[in-house]
Design a protein around this motif. Structure first.
Motif, PDB file in Angstrom:
ATOM      1  N   THR A   1       0.865  -1.040   0.066  1.00  0.00           N
ATOM      2  CA  THR A   1       0.073   0.040   0.124  1.00  0.00           C
ATOM      3  C   THR A   1       0.847   1.252  -0.033  1.00  0.00           C
ATOM      4  OG1 THR A   1       0.146   0.227   2.368  1.00  0.00           O
ATOM      5  CG2 THR A   1      -1.901  -1.129   1.354  1.00  0.00           C
ATOM      6  N   LYS A   2       0.159   2.410  -0.128  1.00  0.00           N
ATOM      7  CA  LYS A   2       0.839   3.621  -0.266  1.00  0.00           C
ATOM      8  C   LYS A   2       1.628   3.892   1.190  1.00  0.00           C
ATOM      9  CE  LYS A   2       0.329   8.331  -1.641  1.00  0.00           C
ATOM     10  NZ  LYS A   2      -0.762   9.532  -1.867  1.00  0.00           N
ATOM     11  N   GLU A   3       0.753   3.778   1.969  1.00  0.00           N
ATOM     12  CA  GLU A   3       1.365   3.875   3.620  1.00  0.00           C
ATOM     13  C   GLU A   3       2.705   3.177   3.779  1.00  0.00           C
ATOM     14  OE1 GLU A   3      -1.361   3.898   6.600  1.00  0.00           O
ATOM     15  OE2 GLU A   3       0.279   4.295   8.061  1.00  0.00           O
ATOM     16  N   ALA A   4       2.564   2.018   3.519  1.00  0.00           N
ATOM     17  CA  ALA A   4       3.675   0.998   3.695  1.00  0.00           C
ATOM     18  C   ALA A   4       4.902   1.245   2.793  1.00  0.00           C
ATOM     19  CB  ALA A   4       3.323  -0.634   3.571  1.00  0.00           C
ATOM     20  N   THR A   5       4.463   1.634   1.638  1.00  0.00           N
ATOM     21  CA  THR A   5       5.628   2.090   0.644  1.00  0.00           C
ATOM     22  C   THR A   5       6.474   3.299   1.113  1.00  0.00           C
ATOM     23  OG1 THR A   5       4.396   1.201  -1.108  1.00  0.00           O
ATOM     24  CG2 THR A   5       6.266   2.478  -1.795  1.00  0.00           C
TER      25      THR A   5
END
Ligand SMILES: Nc1nc2c(ncn2[C@@H]2O[C@H](COP(=O)(O)OP(=O)(O)OP(=O)(O)O)[C@@H](O)[C@H]2O)c(=O)[nH]1
Ligand SMILES: [Mg+2]
Length: 424
Positions: A121-125
């Motif tokens: 996901t964007k947050e994890a990336t």
């Protein structure tokens, strides 16, 4: 990220170096965790060495004679890289690579690489990018060195393979600031979601535990969801919340979280703070352990340590011994039962032990089952019980309503005067 000897179609071979504390035996068992991490990266372990002391010499962090022996051993095994189980400084890393002529890195970098390959996901990336940049900052000078090309890019460059390496400290710092801003936006969005969730008066449980213990599998099996499950470390990086229905009530919210490991690199702990905070908001922790893992006791201590670090050790908790289907010998089973007398034994795979687990969750969240005799004019309390607790049975009588329920908090306080205590 690693593109060591990419032209050859064989797995990358890693030579591992560990170190035990004084008085501890130099047992390969101490490298168990690093073995798992390195295998998760898809590498093969050609051999390992466990040092008994770490004579802190300035050049390699250990004595030069020992360092030369390790480099030779790695060469004899045709290792493609050397990986240390303990943190090595950027200067030591450079010196080691000059000596061994192959990439040399530490456990923190292994974990960063795993997180990088699992971020979806964007947050994890963004979190992983931030952690990588923070890690790379003191290593910038190192990335200009001989090994840079062979390593296939450095932390801080946009894509792997970038070999120009002219990103200076300032550029990295600017990127860190930009990512932090972007991350703050994403975190805010998630907090808005959480605030919306909090309006629904459902108690929340966080599934916590060592990586690969079976947290996501348990969430899936209990709630019929389809969260990604894999026999690799750190399969889950983002928290996922699902509703678990309970008979007689509105149910509870179950959140799957990122797995723990001992000595999680600080840059990752910081980057993943907001994710870990999902655990902090929970009313109850479900601590999932892999009962079939020989290191379960160490893993349990590690999980407690991380819970302490993120300041959530005081939250009520249920211990779940998962993968019990894989514990076949009586001796191991008895040992587990003695060590974790209160634990619930389940198998997420075979869906066994679930009624015991749900019973425990209900008891912990809503207290034990009690009987009340409500006057008819208090009938509206029934709705509150249904919404916030569990209504097991209700019987309308001439002047009252007899109910059996499990309630906590406000509902418990309001019902308390009408409780029928069992006769001694
Ligand atoms: N035999 C057996 N295997 C299980 C059980 N529960 C999970 N597994 C397996 O264990 C592995 C890890 O499961 P996950 O659910 O991904 O574990 P996790 O705790 O979410 O792991 P991370 O997200 O990496 O921290 C998978 O291969 C599962 O199929 C179980 O009860 N019995
Ligand atoms: Mg998971």
């Amino acid at each position: 990220m690693i593109e060591i000897r990419e032209e050859e179609e064989r797995p990358i071979k890693a030579f591992l170096v560990g170190c035990v504390k004084a008085n501890e035996p130099a047992d390969r068992e101490t490298l168990q965790e690093l073995f798992g991490l390195v295998k998760t990266l898809g590498m093969e372990i050609c051999d390992c060495i466990v040092l008994t002391s770490r004579d802190p010499q300035p050049k390699f962090g250990i004595g030069t004679g020992k360092a030369v022996t390790i480099a030779e051993e790695a060469k004899n095994h045709e290792a493609d890289c050397i990986i240390f189980d303990f943190e090595i400084s950027p200067t030591h890393q450079r010196n080691w690579e000059n000596l061994a002529k192959i990439p040399v890195f530490d456990r923190n970098e292994v974990i960063l690489r795993i997180f990088a390959s699992h971020a979806r996901t964007k947050e994890a990336t963004l979190q992983v990018d931030l952690a990588k940049l923070q890690y790379s900052l003191p290593r910038l000078a190192h990335s200009y060195g001989d090994m840079a090309k062979q390593r296939g890019g450095n932390y801080g460059s946009k894509g792997s393979g970038e070999t120009k390496l002219e990103l200076d400290r300032r550029a990295v710092q600017n990127r860190i600031s930009r990512i932090k801003l972007e991350l703050a936006k994403v975190v805010k969005e998630r907090e808005t979601l959480r605030a919306r969730r909090d309006k629904v008066p459902l108690p929340s449980c966080a599934l916590v535990g060592y990586t690969n213990a079976g947290k996501s599998s348990l969430l899936n099996a209990l709630t019929g969801s389809n969260v990604f499950v894999e026999d690799k470390l750190f399969a889950t990086l983002d928290p996922t919340t699902r509703r678990l229905s309970l008979d007689g009530g509105n149910g509870i919210l179950l959140t799957d979280t990122v797995g723990f490991i001992s000595n999680l690199p600080h840059s990752l702990v910081n980057a993943f703070k907001s994710t870990l905070e999902e655990t902090a908001g929970a009313d109850l922790q479900i601590l999932v352990l892999d009962a079939s893992d020989a290191n379960i006791y160490e893993q349990y201590q590690t999980v407690l340590q991380v819970l302490k670090e993120i300041d959530v050790l005081d939250t009520p908790r249920i211990i779940v011994l998962n993968k019990i289907d894989r514990v076949s010998d009586m001796f191991s089973l008895r040992r587990l039962e003695n060590y974790f007398p209160e634990a619930v034994k389940v198998s997420a795979l075979e869906k066994t032990g679930f009624s015991d687990l749900i019973f425990s969750i209900r008891e912990m969240l809503f207290g034990s089952q009690k009987t009340y005799s409500l006057p008819l004019e208090k009938a509206e309390l029934l709705e509150l019980v249904r919404k916030t607790g569990i209504l097991i049975n209700s019987e309308w009588q001439e002047n009252s309503i007899k109910i059996e329920a499990q309630v906590s908090g406000k509902a418990q306080a309001l019902l308390a005067p009408y409780e029928i205590k069992p006769k001694e």
